[in-house]
Write a protein that holds these residues in place. Sequence first.
Motif, PDB file in Angstrom:
ATOM      1  N   SER A 152       0.841  -1.202   0.000  1.00  0.00           N
ATOM      2  CA  SER A 152       0.000   0.000   0.000  1.00  0.00           C
ATOM      3  C   SER A 152       0.870   1.245   0.000  1.00  0.00           C
ATOM      4  O   SER A 152       0.605   2.196  -0.743  1.00  0.00           O
ATOM      5  N   LEU A 153       1.909   1.248   0.817  1.00  0.00           N
ATOM      6  CA  LEU A 153       2.811   2.397   0.863  1.00  0.00           C
ATOM      7  C   LEU A 153       3.421   2.639  -0.505  1.00  0.00           C
ATOM      8  O   LEU A 153       3.466   3.762  -1.009  1.00  0.00           O
ATOM      9  N   PHE A 154       3.841   1.547  -1.117  1.00  0.00           N
ATOM     10  CA  PHE A 154       4.442   1.631  -2.445  1.00  0.00           C
ATOM     11  C   PHE A 154       3.432   2.196  -3.441  1.00  0.00           C
ATOM     12  O   PHE A 154       3.754   3.069  -4.255  1.00  0.00           O
ATOM     13  N   ALA A 155       2.189   1.745  -3.358  1.00  0.00           N
ATOM     14  CA  ALA A 155       1.145   2.195  -4.284  1.00  0.00           C
ATOM     15  C   ALA A 155       0.894   3.694  -4.123  1.00  0.00           C
ATOM     16  O   ALA A 155       0.749   4.429  -5.106  1.00  0.00           O
ATOM     17  N   VAL A 156       0.871   4.160  -2.891  1.00  0.00           N
ATOM     18  CA  VAL A 156       0.669   5.587  -2.634  1.00  0.00           C
ATOM     19  C   VAL A 156       1.824   6.394  -3.229  1.00  0.00           C
ATOM     20  O   VAL A 156       1.617   7.388  -3.937  1.00  0.00           O
ATOM     21  N   ALA A 157       3.046   5.928  -3.009  1.00  0.00           N
ATOM     22  CA  ALA A 157       4.215   6.623  -3.543  1.00  0.00           C
ATOM     23  C   ALA A 157       4.154   6.667  -5.065  1.00  0.00           C
ATOM     24  O   ALA A 157       4.447   7.690  -5.690  1.00  0.00           O
ATOM     25  N   PHE A 158       3.722   5.559  -5.643  1.00  0.00           N
ATOM     26  CA  PHE A 158       3.636   5.457  -7.097  1.00  0.00           C
ATOM     27  C   PHE A 158       2.592   6.449  -7.633  1.00  0.00           C
ATOM     28  O   PHE A 158       2.804   7.138  -8.628  1.00  0.00           O
ATOM     29  N   ALA A 159       1.463   6.538  -6.957  1.00  0.00           N
ATOM     30  CA  ALA A 159       0.389   7.455  -7.371  1.00  0.00           C
ATOM     31  C   ALA A 159       0.879   8.901  -7.326  1.00  0.00           C
ATOM     32  O   ALA A 159       0.627   9.689  -8.248  1.00  0.00           O
ATOM     33  N   ILE A 160       1.599   9.225  -6.265  1.00  0.00           N
ATOM     34  CA  ILE A 160       2.132  10.586  -6.146  1.00  0.00           C
ATOM     35  C   ILE A 160       3.109  10.866  -7.287  1.00  0.00           C
ATOM     36  O   ILE A 160       3.063  11.909  -7.931  1.00  0.00           O
ATOM     37  N   PHE A 161       3.944   9.877  -7.558  1.00  0.00           N
ATOM     38  CA  PHE A 161       4.908  10.016  -8.661  1.00  0.00           C
ATOM     39  C   PHE A 161       4.188  10.278  -9.988  1.00  0.00           C
ATOM     40  O   PHE A 161       4.530  11.182 -10.749  1.00  0.00           O
ATOM     41  N   LEU A 162       3.129   9.527 -10.256  1.00  0.00           N
ATOM     42  CA  LEU A 162       2.383   9.677 -11.505  1.00  0.00           C
ATOM     43  C   LEU A 162       1.733  11.058 -11.598  1.00  0.00           C
ATOM     44  O   LEU A 162       1.699  11.688 -12.657  1.00  0.00           O
ATOM     45  N   LEU A 163       1.234  11.518 -10.467  1.00  0.00           N
ATOM     46  CA  LEU A 163       0.581  12.829 -10.406  1.00  0.00           C
ATOM     47  C   LEU A 163       1.575  13.931 -10.757  1.00  0.00           C
ATOM     48  O   LEU A 163       1.338  14.785 -11.614  1.00  0.00           O
ATOM     49  N   VAL A 164       2.739  13.875 -10.096  1.00  0.00           N
ATOM     50  CA  VAL A 164       3.775  14.882 -10.327  1.00  0.00           C
ATOM     51  C   VAL A 164       4.218  14.831 -11.781  1.00  0.00           C
ATOM     52  O   VAL A 164       4.354  15.850 -12.454  1.00  0.00           O
ATOM     53  N   ARG A 165       4.374  13.600 -12.270  1.00  0.00           N
ATOM     54  CA  ARG A 165       4.831  13.404 -13.638  1.00  0.00           C
ATOM     55  C   ARG A 165       3.844  14.014 -14.644  1.00  0.00           C
ATOM     56  O   ARG A 165       4.213  14.617 -15.642  1.00  0.00           O
ATOM     57  N   ARG A 166       2.562  13.856 -14.345  1.00  0.00           N
ATOM     58  CA  ARG A 166       1.525  14.373 -15.224  1.00  0.00           C
ATOM     59  C   ARG A 166       1.658  15.886 -15.376  1.00  0.00           C
ATOM     60  O   ARG A 166       1.456  16.444 -16.450  1.00  0.00           O
ATOM     61  N   PHE A 167       2.037  16.556 -14.305  1.00  0.00           N
ATOM     62  CA  PHE A 167       2.191  18.005 -14.375  1.00  0.00           C
ATOM     63  C   PHE A 167       3.456  18.390 -15.123  1.00  0.00           C
ATOM     64  O   PHE A 167       3.505  19.409 -15.796  1.00  0.00           O
ATOM     65  N   ILE A 168       4.482  17.593 -15.054  1.00  0.00           N
ATOM     66  CA  ILE A 168       5.757  17.968 -15.667  1.00  0.00           C
ATOM     67  C   ILE A 168       5.850  17.511 -17.119  1.00  0.00           C
ATOM     68  O   ILE A 168       6.098  18.297 -18.013  1.00  0.00           O
ATOM     69  N   VAL A 169       5.651  16.204 -17.413  1.00  0.00           N
ATOM     70  CA  VAL A 169       5.792  15.724 -18.792  1.00  0.00           C
ATOM     71  C   VAL A 169       4.466  15.265 -19.409  1.00  0.00           C
ATOM     72  O   VAL A 169       4.440  14.749 -20.508  1.00  0.00           O
ATOM     73  N   GLY A 170       3.402  15.365 -18.702  1.00  0.00           N
ATOM     74  CA  GLY A 170       2.112  14.941 -19.242  1.00  0.00           C
ATOM     75  C   GLY A 170       1.779  13.507 -18.868  1.00  0.00           C
ATOM     76  O   GLY A 170       2.596  12.812 -18.237  1.00  0.00           O
ATOM     77  N   SER A 171       0.605  13.025 -19.302  1.00  0.00           N
ATOM     78  CA  SER A 171       0.169  11.690 -18.887  1.00  0.00           C
ATOM     79  C   SER A 171       0.937  10.625 -19.666  1.00  0.00           C
ATOM     80  O   SER A 171       1.434  10.865 -20.755  1.00  0.00           O
ATOM     81  N   GLU A 172       0.993   9.420 -19.117  1.00  0.00           N
ATOM     82  CA  GLU A 172       1.780   8.338 -19.728  1.00  0.00           C
ATOM     83  C   GLU A 172       0.833   7.325 -20.362  1.00  0.00           C
ATOM     84  O   GLU A 172      -0.266   7.080 -19.859  1.00  0.00           O
ATOM     85  N   VAL A 173       1.221   6.715 -21.490  1.00  0.00           N
ATOM     86  CA  VAL A 173       0.425   5.632 -22.067  1.00  0.00           C
ATOM     87  C   VAL A 173       1.258   4.377 -22.293  1.00  0.00           C
ATOM     88  O   VAL A 173       0.757   3.279 -22.268  1.00  0.00           O
TER      89      VAL A 173
END
Length: 311
Positions: A238-259
Amino acid sequence: MIPYLSIVIPVYNEEPNIQRLFDRLYPVMKGIGKPFEIIFTDDGSRDRSLELLKGLAAAYPEVRVVEFNGNFGQHMAIMAAFEISRGEIVITLDADLQNPPEEIPKLISAMEQGHDVVGSIRQHRQDSFFRKTASQLVNITTRKMTGMKMSDYGCMLRAYHRNVVDNINRCGEQTTFIPALAQTFAANPGEVEVAHAERLEGESKYSFYSLIRLNFDLMTGFSVVPLQLFALMGILTSLFAVAFAIFLLVRRFIVGSEVEGVFTLFAILFFFLGITIFGIGIVGEYVGRIYQEVRSRPRFVIRRVHGADND
Ligand code: UDP
Ligand code: MG
């Protein structure tokens, strides 16, 4: 006369070994010079083992034979013999001569030095490479999980004091692993090194599957660490999943969404799915055992006891 020593031997389809075992065991016991009894349990053998054992019981007043109604397994066979044993010191031994009877005096002298359980460590173990490696793995994990200090869980050449046997007899567990159970009652356990031989005749009575079953008995019967590990792993994931979600969120703001990398995600998903299923399996192992205990059916059924006092 109340015996001082009880020898307990589980037997399952050991027809070619019985006489040779007895021919080596009996002189050793006579040589010790104390009153003794030898209790065989016939664990539902389908060969002539029972017949041979009954012959021994008829010929020697020291021999008794517990006749089971079916195959209930090595540890239940030992349990049944424990229940009728009378000796101050009770010694278990395999019927296939992998445990040399000549080592018995060594166990007895260790017991007489004040130990209440004496285990044994197989020197130059004569088993397949696979069995030896698997055993080492089991020994290490069991030591870690149960915190018991025992070098060789698998070796059945062991001595137990009357007190320990009485306590084991009070347990009435449906599934068990006797050396580990004894260890929980031992105040002063000891160990000696013993020789180990190849199985004399026949094949191991344990298939790969029954070895796995037996090891689940050992793991789940003496520790809840497997369950606790899963709770811990759940928290970490769960901790890992939360960290991953935060990473994806930050990434979305910087380089956009991932596919891309969808399949990497699949791999990760399958990995965790595997762990989850394994976890459910382990819970199942415990639940199944709880169910067995709750039903409290008889652990084994004795058809008859043959021997001096019972005929
Ligand atoms: N045994 C038994 N019931 C079983 C399986 C084994 O009483 O269901 C007995 C078997 O006759 C032998 C001892 O337990 O005396 C150890 O079995 P085995 O030598 O096959 O095990 P291994 O040495 O391969 O671990
Ligand atoms: Mg064997």
